[in-house]
Design an enzyme around this catalytic site. Structure first.
Site, PDB file in Angstrom:
ATOM      1  N   SER A   1       3.513  -3.953   3.578  1.00  0.00           N
ATOM      2  CA  SER A   1       2.625  -2.825   3.316  1.00  0.00           C
ATOM      3  C   SER A   1       2.649  -1.790   4.434  1.00  0.00           C
ATOM      4  O   SER A   1       3.673  -1.182   4.708  1.00  0.00           O
ATOM      5  CB  SER A   1       1.206  -3.356   3.049  1.00  0.00           C
ATOM      6  OG  SER A   1       0.356  -2.339   2.596  1.00  0.00           O
TER       7      SER A   1
ATOM      8  N   ASP B   1       3.959   0.437   0.945  1.00  0.00           N
ATOM      9  CA  ASP B   1       4.324  -0.144  -0.352  1.00  0.00           C
ATOM     10  C   ASP B   1       3.562   0.510  -1.495  1.00  0.00           C
ATOM     11  O   ASP B   1       3.562   0.021  -2.617  1.00  0.00           O
ATOM     12  CB  ASP B   1       4.099  -1.656  -0.358  1.00  0.00           C
ATOM     13  CG  ASP B   1       2.625  -2.048  -0.247  1.00  0.00           C
ATOM     14  OD1 ASP B   1       1.847  -1.243   0.290  1.00  0.00           O
ATOM     15  OD2 ASP B   1       2.261  -3.153  -0.682  1.00  0.00           O
TER      16      ASP B   1
ATOM     17  N   THR C   1      -7.654 -12.255   8.867  1.00  0.00           N
ATOM     18  CA  THR C   1      -6.251 -12.579   9.144  1.00  0.00           C
ATOM     19  C   THR C   1      -5.907 -12.684  10.627  1.00  0.00           C
ATOM     20  O   THR C   1      -4.936 -13.335  10.985  1.00  0.00           O
ATOM     21  CB  THR C   1      -5.328 -11.511   8.519  1.00  0.00           C
ATOM     22  OG1 THR C   1      -5.728 -10.215   9.013  1.00  0.00           O
ATOM     23  CG2 THR C   1      -5.428 -11.532   7.006  1.00  0.00           C
TER      24      THR C   1
ATOM     25  N   ALA D   1     -12.488   1.545   1.706  1.00  0.00           N
ATOM     26  CA  ALA D   1     -12.408   2.770   2.493  1.00  0.00           C
ATOM     27  C   ALA D   1     -10.958   3.133   2.818  1.00  0.00           C
ATOM     28  O   ALA D   1     -10.607   4.304   2.942  1.00  0.00           O
ATOM     29  CB  ALA D   1     -13.209   2.621   3.778  1.00  0.00           C
TER      30      ALA D   1
END
Length: 554
Positions: A64, A284, A518, A388
């Protein structure tokens, strides 16, 4: 059940060099660490396809908005959604396992996965796509090896956006239509054409500058210009520069500066007096943000990233969608439920604006993470959600679409037109996941419907409360515990007391402290009427967080 020793042997040969945990983004790391992870994910995707009746599951190779040297892999459920949470835990176990035979046997008994090939049975497929990173195509070949080892069909779509692959998987399983780019773009074209008929502004003279982050989104935007009648799309950062570096939705949203343009000759051709919509995709193309530069001399907006911009992020997209949906539903006088889903990161001004819209708009706050927003949105006839960061979509239930079709068949005039427009929105919005390409068409359609030619009309709906955000690297993020959709800290006690006292003594300010899902990071967010005061209060919270969770060792 006996499992082929060749399968066990091959999986054991592909053992990661470090531990990995499957999160919202799947597995992500430096690309050179990923071959064993990707091979085992190919096995996992095959297992997931075998565990439920389906045509296919998906596997996307992307990182991404991460730097170009990173990559990642994530699995897509048959309905086009993100991997089931139970299977996220299975994924982490399989990727890290020293004994894959044990995991595969558990899948046999607990998830009804049949590893043996029956020539009479129809085997499902694994649909695979990848982004524009140099490492992506070689990694996809490892997926092919793994899927074919299990005896499943392998279908590779090559370079596609992440949302396109979600869409391909969803329509293949639910609609029974051929999954390809052509029907993906035809759906967008049809929705654009219908809404254009009932728009209050022409907008044909507007230039639409799309920062493609030097990623796969550029290819999708090229296809979009071929299939639709959207005028004056000017793509920049189309691949001449480094992926996501000083450009892209994540960069714009976090830094609020104009992107560095690697191909400035495109933008310099825009007349100085032209109306321009600026927006940015991520690597992506699952995130989209709009922005307004402080300068209006477009030929000067290409050399450096120090030109400030005002960002129209996910909250603004939710508000725009909600206004138009309410506008059409008021004409229909229907009982369809409409939910706008936010997290605690949403600016309070947007929340208040949405609440002030009144019925049928309902505002709901959920825990951070797109899976929580999507799950909540699907409980409504029409669910609207954006983070957001610009990731989100508008979802229509089958009940809503059936109701709209009946209105179209049985009425004329304004009611029929309103139903046609709402059904067109369901055609434009990706019904599987957040999609920057679809949301570009959606935003441009909604602006036309509202009769707004410039972005300032959209921006001026409400004024964001002053806010600030900070990510703190700590020794142990797990010490932070929250409740009430992450809006209240319950542990550690020292932080809980400080947060409570600050909130009670400063009631017009709001604070959010939560551990990252993460990384070993604690994220801080605050908002209130005075930015200097807010920063001072945030510094107090930062000090207590670092004392409680520890600063990282050097």
């Amino acid at each position: 059940m006996t499992i082929d020793e060749n399968i066990i042997c091959k999986i054991q040969n592909w053992k990661p060099s470090q531990l990995f945990s499957y999160g919202t983004a799947g597995f992500r790391a430096r690309a050179n660490l990923l071959p064993p992870v990707v091979f085992r994910c190919g096995i996992l995707a095959a297992a997931r396809a075998l565990s439920v009746p389906c045509v296919c599951v998906g596997l996307m190779i992307t990182a991404s908005h991460n730097p170009s040297e990173d990559n990642g892999v994530k699995i897509i459920e048959p309905d086009g959604s993100m991997l089931d949470e139970k299977w996220e835990r299975i994924a982490s176990k399989l990727i890290n396992s020293e004994n894959p035979r044990e995991i595969l046997q558990e899948l046999c008994f607990e998830e009804n996965v049949c590893w043996t090939t029956d020539s009479k049975s129809i085997r499902p497929a694994v649909y695979v796509g990848y982004d524009s990173r140099e490492s992506s195509e070689p990694l996809s070949r490892l997926v092919e090896q793994a899927v074919k080892l299990i005896g499943l069909k392998y279908k590779c779509f090559g370079r596609v956006t992440t949302p396109q692959l979600h869409y391909f998987v969803k329509v293949a399983n639910e609609d029974g239509i051929q999954a390809n780019k052509e029907n993906y773009f035809q759906r967008l074209s049809m929705g654009w054409d219908i809404l254009s008929q009932y728009a209050f502004a022409d907008n044909s003279e507007i230039f639409r500058v799309v920062d493609c982050a030097n990623g796969v989104g550029h290819e999708a935007m090229q296809d979009l210009t071929h299939f639709t009648k959207i005028d004056n799309i000017v793509c920049v950062n189309t691949g001449n520069g480094e992926l996501n570096k000083h450009c892209g939705a994540d960069f714009i949203q976090k830094n609020t500066v104009f992107p560095i343009i690697s191909d400035p000759f495109h933008i310099k051709s825009i007349p100085s007096n032209a109306l321009v919509h600026f927006c940015s995709l991520d690597g992506d193309a699952d995130r989209l943000v709009y922005f307004i530069p402080e300068k209006t001399e477009y030929s000067s907006l290409s050399g450096s990233s120090n030109q400030r911009v005002r960002v129209l992020e996910g909250d603004r997209l939710s508000v725009l969608a909600a206004i138009v949906v309410k506008k059409f539903l008021d004409l229909l006088q229907s009982n369809l439920s409409v939910g706008v889903i936010q997290t605690a990161y949403a600016n309070g001004a947007s929340t208040q604006f949405l609440k002030d819209l009144g019925k049928p708009i309902q505002v709901e706050c959920v825990s951070t993470g797109v899976k929580h927003l999507e799950r909540a949105a699907r409980r409504y006839d029409i669910g609207i959600f954006w983070e957001a960061n610009g990731h989100g979509t508008i979802l229509f239930s089958e009940n809503a679409k059936s109701f709209l079709r009946k209105i179209i068949e049985s009425t004329t005039g304004q009611k029929k037109n309103a139903a046609l427009c709402l059904l067109a929105l369901s055609s434009i919005g990706n019904q599987a996941t957040g999609d920057a390409i679809c949301n570009f068409v959606l935003a441009e359609s909604l602006l036309k419907v509202m009769g707004w030619q410039d972005l300032v009309s959209w921006e001026s709906l409400y004024q964001d409360l002053p806010n600030c955000y900070k990510a703190l690297h700590v020794q142990n993020k797990e010490l932070i515990q929250t409740t009430d959709q992450e809006r209240k800290v319950t542990a550690p006690h020292s932080l809980s007391v400080v947060m409570k006292n600050l909130s009670e003594s400063n009631p017009s300010y709001r604070f959010l402290v939560r551990p990252s899902g993460t990384e070993n990071i604690v994220r801080l967010y605050g908002e209130g009427p005075s930015l200097p005061t807010l920063k001072c209060l945030m510094e107090q919270i930062e000090t207590v967080v670092l004392q409680a969770c520890g600063t990282p060792e050097s």
